[in-house]
Design a protein around this motif. Sequence first.
Motif, PDB file in Angstrom:
ATOM      1  N   PRO A 170       0.803  -1.231   0.000  1.00 57.77           N
ATOM      2  CA  PRO A 170       0.000   0.000   0.000  1.00 57.77           C
ATOM      3  C   PRO A 170       0.829   1.272   0.000  1.00 57.77           C
ATOM      4  O   PRO A 170       0.283   2.348   0.271  1.00 57.77           O
ATOM      5  N   HIS A 171       2.115   1.173  -0.324  1.00 55.91           N
ATOM      6  CA  HIS A 171       2.944   2.388  -0.315  1.00 55.91           C
ATOM      7  C   HIS A 171       4.019   2.308  -1.397  1.00 55.91           C
ATOM      8  O   HIS A 171       5.109   1.785  -1.165  1.00 55.91           O
ATOM      9  N   VAL A 172       3.673   2.790  -2.590  1.00 55.76           N
ATOM     10  CA  VAL A 172       4.647   2.834  -3.693  1.00 55.76           C
ATOM     11  C   VAL A 172       4.519   4.167  -4.432  1.00 55.76           C
ATOM     12  O   VAL A 172       3.483   4.824  -4.375  1.00 55.76           O
ATOM     13  N   HIS A 173       5.603   4.539  -5.099  1.00 56.25           N
ATOM     14  CA  HIS A 173       5.609   5.766  -5.907  1.00 56.25           C
ATOM     15  C   HIS A 173       6.138   5.423  -7.298  1.00 56.25           C
ATOM     16  O   HIS A 173       7.337   5.235  -7.474  1.00 56.25           O
ATOM     17  N   LEU A 174       5.222   5.321  -8.261  1.00 52.44           N
ATOM     18  CA  LEU A 174       5.616   4.990  -9.636  1.00 52.44           C
ATOM     19  C   LEU A 174       5.517   6.245 -10.495  1.00 52.44           C
ATOM     20  O   LEU A 174       4.563   7.017 -10.364  1.00 52.44           O
TER      21      LEU A 174
ATOM     22  N   VAL B 263       2.457   6.179   7.902  1.00 50.33           N
ATOM     23  CA  VAL B 263       3.255   5.448   6.908  1.00 50.33           C
ATOM     24  C   VAL B 263       4.711   5.376   7.367  1.00 50.33           C
ATOM     25  O   VAL B 263       5.154   6.161   8.197  1.00 50.33           O
ATOM     26  N   HIS B 264       5.403   4.446   6.830  1.00 49.35           N
ATOM     27  CA  HIS B 264       6.849   4.228   7.031  1.00 49.35           C
ATOM     28  C   HIS B 264       7.364   4.624   8.414  1.00 49.35           C
ATOM     29  O   HIS B 264       8.299   5.385   8.536  1.00 49.35           O
ATOM     30  N   LEU B 265       6.768   4.062   9.448  1.00 49.90           N
ATOM     31  CA  LEU B 265       7.270   4.301  10.804  1.00 49.90           C
ATOM     32  C   LEU B 265       8.561   3.488  10.988  1.00 49.90           C
ATOM     33  O   LEU B 265       8.632   2.323  10.610  1.00 49.90           O
TER      34      LEU B 265
ATOM     35  N   PHE C 147      -6.412   9.547   2.453  1.00 48.53           N
ATOM     36  CA  PHE C 147      -5.839  10.860   2.113  1.00 48.53           C
ATOM     37  C   PHE C 147      -4.492  10.999   2.796  1.00 48.53           C
ATOM     38  O   PHE C 147      -4.388  10.915   4.014  1.00 48.53           O
ATOM     39  N   LYS C 148      -3.472  11.237   1.981  1.00 49.82           N
ATOM     40  CA  LYS C 148      -2.113  11.320   2.525  1.00 49.82           C
ATOM     41  C   LYS C 148      -1.809  12.751   2.921  1.00 49.82           C
ATOM     42  O   LYS C 148      -2.169  13.693   2.203  1.00 49.82           O
ATOM     43  N   THR C 149      -1.140  12.894   4.049  1.00 52.53           N
ATOM     44  CA  THR C 149      -0.718  14.225   4.490  1.00 52.53           C
ATOM     45  C   THR C 149       0.765  14.185   4.825  1.00 52.53           C
ATOM     46  O   THR C 149       1.305  13.139   5.204  1.00 52.53           O
TER      47      THR C 149
ATOM     48  N   THR D  91       6.679  -0.949   1.289  1.00 52.79           N
ATOM     49  CA  THR D  91       8.050  -0.686   0.806  1.00 52.79           C
ATOM     50  C   THR D  91       8.411   0.797   0.708  1.00 52.79           C
ATOM     51  O   THR D  91       9.579   1.137   0.769  1.00 52.79           O
ATOM     52  N   ASP D  92       7.435   1.669   0.446  1.00 50.86           N
ATOM     53  CA  ASP D  92       7.762   3.048   0.032  1.00 50.86           C
ATOM     54  C   ASP D  92       8.676   2.998  -1.202  1.00 50.86           C
ATOM     55  O   ASP D  92       9.587   3.804  -1.346  1.00 50.86           O
ATOM     56  N   HIS D  93       8.425   2.025  -2.053  1.00 52.57           N
ATOM     57  CA  HIS D  93       9.209   1.878  -3.291  1.00 52.57           C
ATOM     58  C   HIS D  93       9.224   3.197  -4.063  1.00 52.57           C
ATOM     59  O   HIS D  93       8.176   3.697  -4.480  1.00 52.57           O
TER      60      HIS D  93
END
Length: 465
Positions: free
Chosen positions: A62-66, A243-245, A154-156, A318-320
């Motif tokens: 649930p955490h990627v950046h393409l 996210v990503h703690l 919603f991401k902040t 992953t925060d890929h």
Amino acid sequence: MLMLIKNGRIVTATDDYTADIFIEGEKIKAIGKDLPVETGHAQSLQVIDATDKLVFPGGIDPHVHLDMPFMGTFSSDNYETGTRAALFGGTTMVIDFILQKQGNSLRAALEEWKGRSDTNCVGDYSFHMAVTDFNEHTKKEVKGMIEKEGISSFKTFMAYKGALMIDDRQMIGLMEEVKKHGGLINVHATNGDLIDYLVAKHRDEGKLSPLYHYLSQPEVTEAEASERFVDMANYTGCPGYIVHLTCEGALNAVRNATRRNQKVFVETCIQYLLLDASLYEKDFDGAKWVMSPPLRQKKDQETLWAGINQGLVQVVATDHCPFKWEQKLMGKDDFSKVPNGHPAIEHRMELLYSEGVNKGKITLNKYVEVACTNPAKIFGMFPRKGTIATGSDADIVIFDPNEKHTISASSHHMNVDYSGYEGWELTGKVKTVLLRGQVAIDDNKCLVEKGYGQFIKRSKVVQVI
Ligand SMILES: [Zn+2]
């Protein structure tokens, strides 16, 4: 299309048993021992023998950046290469992030992201909507994002002032609106002002190597912001997701929330469980792991593994956000110009199995829970996704728990010319992957094309954990 997966050891977040799975079209139709196959079906039936294999639900990252614009460049995996690499590693669905541009609408950002993603995905996908400018106009768009677009999270950002960050006043306003319509707030919880201060200080002192990226984001920057976020979420009653703690201090802030019976979920990423800050001592090579938050200490890894087992950490993502080496070189003379991010979309499931399950840190059920089931539950896709059950999408991973293999940039499928895990020998390998009833990966080959991946509309967030 009919398919029978025979005699696999099926593992879900709660069960572990040997049975056959019968698939019709995109869905799981039946599960049972020695399932009878009607003769009328026999000719068109594809049979996969899963004896001695583990059978998991498809992974959800649930955490990627393409294909994401960031720091003057784009992350190097686009929607095709990124979702394909994910499939190779047993991740059948990803949730990417749309970034609102400050001064523009959420709608404009959604259209821009659709332009890059539509028809290009190999695996299934969804989006979180990053709200970077909360105002009267944005406020009116929240309901439609949830109810019409199926984007319920919603991401902040509490950092990256001037580009992505919102202040606490905006955060509280957004929380109240999102709560009203049944959504959830994701947060990048670090204290942006304190980080900006430390970055400027290190640059003034001529301290410019990647090590100072790490030293500009000490644990307190994350612990403080996590606690502030948790308190604001408690005040407004809005469900939250950090996210990503990465660290003990931040997780301790969440323990307080748990005592209040608050709905705050925690995601960590595979790199924070497996890698530590000593990698920043390798001069510019440390740029491979320049990400925010940075890698932490060994004691933090122990805290995160314990947090998973204590139920305080619900998701491993992953925060890929990969950048090729030539992109990383943008920061050769200044750590603050190194594009932030690291490639991992392909190896999350195998790394977590090998280093988590195989080394006795987590159980098989917990593995499925944090890599597949909880992301589906938290983000409004369960039980369509995230489990193996009658009526669920036939997103299935067939996994050899004993096969050994070595990670290398020369053999991975991500569009990036290095690996953060080069030379790691893993135990356990993804053999076959089904996505909605189609064999997507088999014998190290991808059998579906770009465009096969579907945008998955998500429900209002269902709090069932
Ligand atoms: Zn991210």
